[in-house]
Write an enzyme that holds these catalytic residues in place. Structure first.
Site, PDB file in Angstrom:
ATOM      1  N   ASP A 296      26.942  30.775  13.421  1.00 17.67           N
ATOM      2  CA  ASP A 296      26.618  29.503  12.356  1.00 17.67           C
ATOM      3  C   ASP A 296      25.391  28.944  12.642  1.00 17.67           C
ATOM      4  O   ASP A 296      24.700  29.185  13.788  1.00 17.67           O
ATOM      5  CB  ASP A 296      27.720  28.637  12.859  1.00 17.67           C
ATOM      6  CG  ASP A 296      28.032  27.387  12.031  1.00 17.67           C
ATOM      7  OD1 ASP A 296      27.158  27.312  10.757  1.00 17.67           O
ATOM      8  OD2 ASP A 296      28.682  26.497  12.051  1.00 17.67           O
ATOM      9  N   HIS A 297      24.706  28.064  11.815  1.00 19.90           N
ATOM     10  CA  HIS A 297      23.342  27.401  12.243  1.00 19.90           C
ATOM     11  C   HIS A 297      23.797  26.221  13.100  1.00 19.90           C
ATOM     12  O   HIS A 297      24.923  25.565  13.067  1.00 19.90           O
ATOM     13  CB  HIS A 297      23.239  26.933  10.757  1.00 19.90           C
ATOM     14  CG  HIS A 297      22.796  28.014   9.643  1.00 19.90           C
ATOM     15  ND1 HIS A 297      22.947  27.728   8.280  1.00 19.90           N
ATOM     16  CD2 HIS A 297      22.103  29.325   9.948  1.00 19.90           C
ATOM     17  CE1 HIS A 297      22.518  28.672   7.454  1.00 19.90           C
ATOM     18  NE2 HIS A 297      22.192  29.670   8.422  1.00 19.90           N
ATOM     19  N   HIS A 474      28.158  23.800   9.964  1.00 19.57           N
ATOM     20  CA  HIS A 474      29.445  23.874   9.362  1.00 19.57           C
ATOM     21  C   HIS A 474      29.170  25.116   8.200  1.00 19.57           C
ATOM     22  O   HIS A 474      29.413  25.044   7.156  1.00 19.57           O
ATOM     23  CB  HIS A 474      29.781  22.691   8.575  1.00 19.57           C
ATOM     24  CG  HIS A 474      29.957  21.508   9.508  1.00 19.57           C
ATOM     25  ND1 HIS A 474      30.489  21.507  10.601  1.00 19.57           N
ATOM     26  CD2 HIS A 474      29.297  20.383   9.236  1.00 19.57           C
ATOM     27  CE1 HIS A 474      30.474  20.474  11.215  1.00 19.57           C
ATOM     28  NE2 HIS A 474      29.690  19.745  10.520  1.00 19.57           N
ATOM     29  N   HIS A 475      28.328  26.092   8.720  1.00 20.22           N
ATOM     30  CA  HIS A 475      27.950  27.227   7.878  1.00 20.22           C
ATOM     31  C   HIS A 475      28.448  28.645   8.650  1.00 20.22           C
ATOM     32  O   HIS A 475      27.571  29.632   8.994  1.00 20.22           O
ATOM     33  CB  HIS A 475      26.782  27.548   7.612  1.00 20.22           C
ATOM     34  CG  HIS A 475      25.934  26.330   6.675  1.00 20.22           C
ATOM     35  ND1 HIS A 475      24.806  26.056   6.922  1.00 20.22           N
ATOM     36  CD2 HIS A 475      26.594  25.465   5.833  1.00 20.22           C
ATOM     37  CE1 HIS A 475      24.402  24.812   6.225  1.00 20.22           C
ATOM     38  NE2 HIS A 475      25.731  24.524   5.657  1.00 20.22           N
ATOM     39  N   PRO A 476      29.810  28.573   8.982  1.00 18.67           N
ATOM     40  CA  PRO A 476      30.273  29.949   9.774  1.00 18.67           C
ATOM     41  C   PRO A 476      30.175  31.051   9.050  1.00 18.67           C
ATOM     42  O   PRO A 476      30.505  31.160   7.642  1.00 18.67           O
ATOM     43  CB  PRO A 476      31.596  29.479  10.256  1.00 18.67           C
ATOM     44  CG  PRO A 476      32.120  28.447   9.176  1.00 18.67           C
ATOM     45  CD  PRO A 476      30.969  27.798   8.737  1.00 18.67           C
TER      46      PRO A 476
END
Length: 538
Positions: A296-297, A474-476
């Site tokens: 993730d980021h 929140h970019h998994p």
């Protein structure tokens, strides 16, 4: 015992963003019977559809799974709040609506890993197919697609100051992050239309609801794939009426997202054999890559007090302003409620030797006293946030089961700060954020830094700040990676290795997360998946 299973051609199991898309596309020509399963409720919550409403859905358990990660050793044992959409449209119904595709080299990198058909030239047509671009059609953008992509409804003094400050710091202005060049500073476009959120459910399901061959079942959570003699034949799910089964004559498409998709495969006996056995799951196929490669980021939230009452804090603190904004929005679709509060940002490189951006800084036009899975509380004074985000992380984590209960949340273990580069990039992002607010264009709006504050001055202090405060952005992605080797779960046509009639279509298939927000790439994945399924059916 479950009731007799109904039979369909395709079953699409949500709740990820591509699920409504895939179901709508497969049912489009009327030839196939399609079932869409969604674990959450219909997308009728009014805050879903108001752009500023995502601050409300961020902590609402009715439309948000509200997961929690495992403690992270490199972050002082902290756990992290992990919001994910629990309604039709998945996280596209609760996210910040930023439309960002990533860099073309991201997709060319997928191809170099053996993912034939996933290079930039191959995926661009699916981005264009999905898009209804407010600016019109060109070589990068499409019109007439289901997904509205719009410019910000209003500019802002803070956004103008940040963009000008970036130019003063040597970062060029960019009018289109999804065009010829990604690097630069500017206004973001958003997945909105008529100042309303345009989730994947709004874009694809709204025009498809009347089709006789499409069945949509909400409050129905997939618990197990039915697999017989190496082929997926259906799905078992929990419904308000009890346990049910549905059979698929053609295919089952899993679209549960980077957490939900590996969880469902694991519950069905597809995954690392030792983990399955430890949780009392019969092993159907030993697949070590299921739930691996999660990444993730990584993000920071740095906050400043503003010298002018021009932030969303001022709106939140005043009932007269709230009432006035609600009336204005209802009558004109303008004002604070018509925007997402993340109007502008920049993409740049933490090292000039890099060939493409690895850092994003988002401007959030508010600051918070508390931001947790329980509540979000704004400061009682004007404030704003700059959020540095590392776009090319080395660290990798896992998605695992929390036991054999299919309704239990997944066990999410992040791998943030997996290398020295991961830390260096975050520190560089924090330094750049501070540099921006000191530029002549921004400085008049800055009263003081309130978080982390002047006590975090040295390189060592900033490293400590990263460990104390860094969060998932929140970019998994990556937990069911596409590829051809043992470190992948699906092949380039998104078919699960070794299991016929089963595909995965969501951000979990990304072998490496793209450099930017993941909503638009997830929609592209859904479009490409649907096209491949229909091609194979023909």
């Amino acid at each position: 015992m479950p009731e007799p299973a109904e039979e369909l051609d395709y079953i699409v199991s949500g709740p990820a963003r591509p699920a409504p898309l895939v179901a709508a596309r497969l049912s489009e020509d009327g030839r196939h019977r399609v079932l869409l399963l969604e674990a959450g409720p219909p997308d009728t919550n009014p805050w879903i559809h108001i752009p500023l409403g995502f601050a409300r859905t961020y902590v609402n358990p009715k439309v948000n799974w509200k997961f929690e990660s495992a403690p992270h050793e490199k972050l002082g044992g902290r756990t992290m709040y992990v919001p994910r959409g629990k309604t039709l449209g998945g996280t596209s119904s609760i996210n910040g609506m930023v439309y960002m595709r990533g860099h073309p080299r991201d997709y060319d990198g997928w191809r170099q890993r053996g993912c034939t058909g996933w290079d930039w030239d191959s995926v661009l047509p699916f981005f264009r197919r999905a898009e209804n671009q407010a600016r019109g059609e060109d070589e990068y953008h499409g019109t007439g697609g289901p997904l509205n992509v719009s410019d910000q409804a209003e500019t802002s003094e803070l956004a103008e100051a940040m963009i000008a400050a970036a130019e003063q710091a040597g970062i060029p202005r960019n009018k289109d992050f999804n065009g010829a060049r990604q690097e630069g500073a500017g206004y973001y476009q958003s997945t909105t239309g008529g100042a309303r959120r345009w989730s994947s459910a709004r874009a694809y399901l709204a025009p498809a609801r009347g089709r006789r061959n499409l069945t949509i079942r909400t409050l129905c959570q997939a618990t197990r794939l039915l697999i017989e003699e190496g082929r997926a034949t259906g799905i078992e799910y929990a419904s308000p009426q009890g346990r049910r089964q549905a059979r698929a004559r053609r295919e089952v498409i899993v679209s549960g997202g980077a957490y939900g998709s590996p969880q469902l495969l694991l519950l069905s006996g597809l995954g690392p054999a030792d983990h399955l056995q430890a949780n009392g799951i019969a092993v159907l196929r030993d697949m070590p890559a299921v739930g691996a490669n999660l990444h993730d980021h990584f993000a920071l939230y740095m906050q400043w007090r503003c010298t002018k009452p021009i932030t969303f804090n001022d709106f939140e603190a005043s009932w007269p302003r709230k009432i006035g904004a609600a009336i204005r929005y209802a009558l004109t679709r303008r004002g604070p409620m018509a925007v997402n509060g993340i109007r502008a940002g920049l993409l740049t490189r933490t090292d000039p030797r890099l060939e493409r951006p690895d850092l994003q800084i988002n401007l959030l036009e508010w600051s918070t006293l508390e931001r947790s899975g329980t509540r979000v509380v704004a400061h009682d004074f004007p404030g704003f946030t700059l959020g540095p985000v590392h776009l090319s992380p080395d660290g990798r984590g896992t998605v695992r089961l929390n036991g054999p209960d299919p309704l239990a949340p997944p066990a999410i273990t992040f791998g943030f700060l997996g290398s020295d580069y991961d830390m260096r990039a975050m520190v560089a992002g924090a330094k750049l954020a501070r540099s921006l607010v000191r530029q002549p264009a921004f400085a008049p709006l800055v009263a003081e830094e309130i978080f982390p504050g002047p006590g975090y001055a040295s390189e060592a202090d900033l490293e400590r700040f990263v460990r104390e405060s860094g969060l998932t952005n929140h970019h998994p992605a990556g937990s069911c990676a596409v590829g051809t080797g043992s470190n992948s779960v699906v092949d380039p046509r998104l078919r699960v290795h070794g299991i016929a009639g089963l595909r995965v279509a969501d951000a979990s298939i990304m072998p490496a997360v793209v450099a930017g927000n993941t909503n638009a790439p997830s929609i592209m994945i859904g479009e490409k998946a649907a096209a491949m399924i229909l091609e194979d059916a023909a």
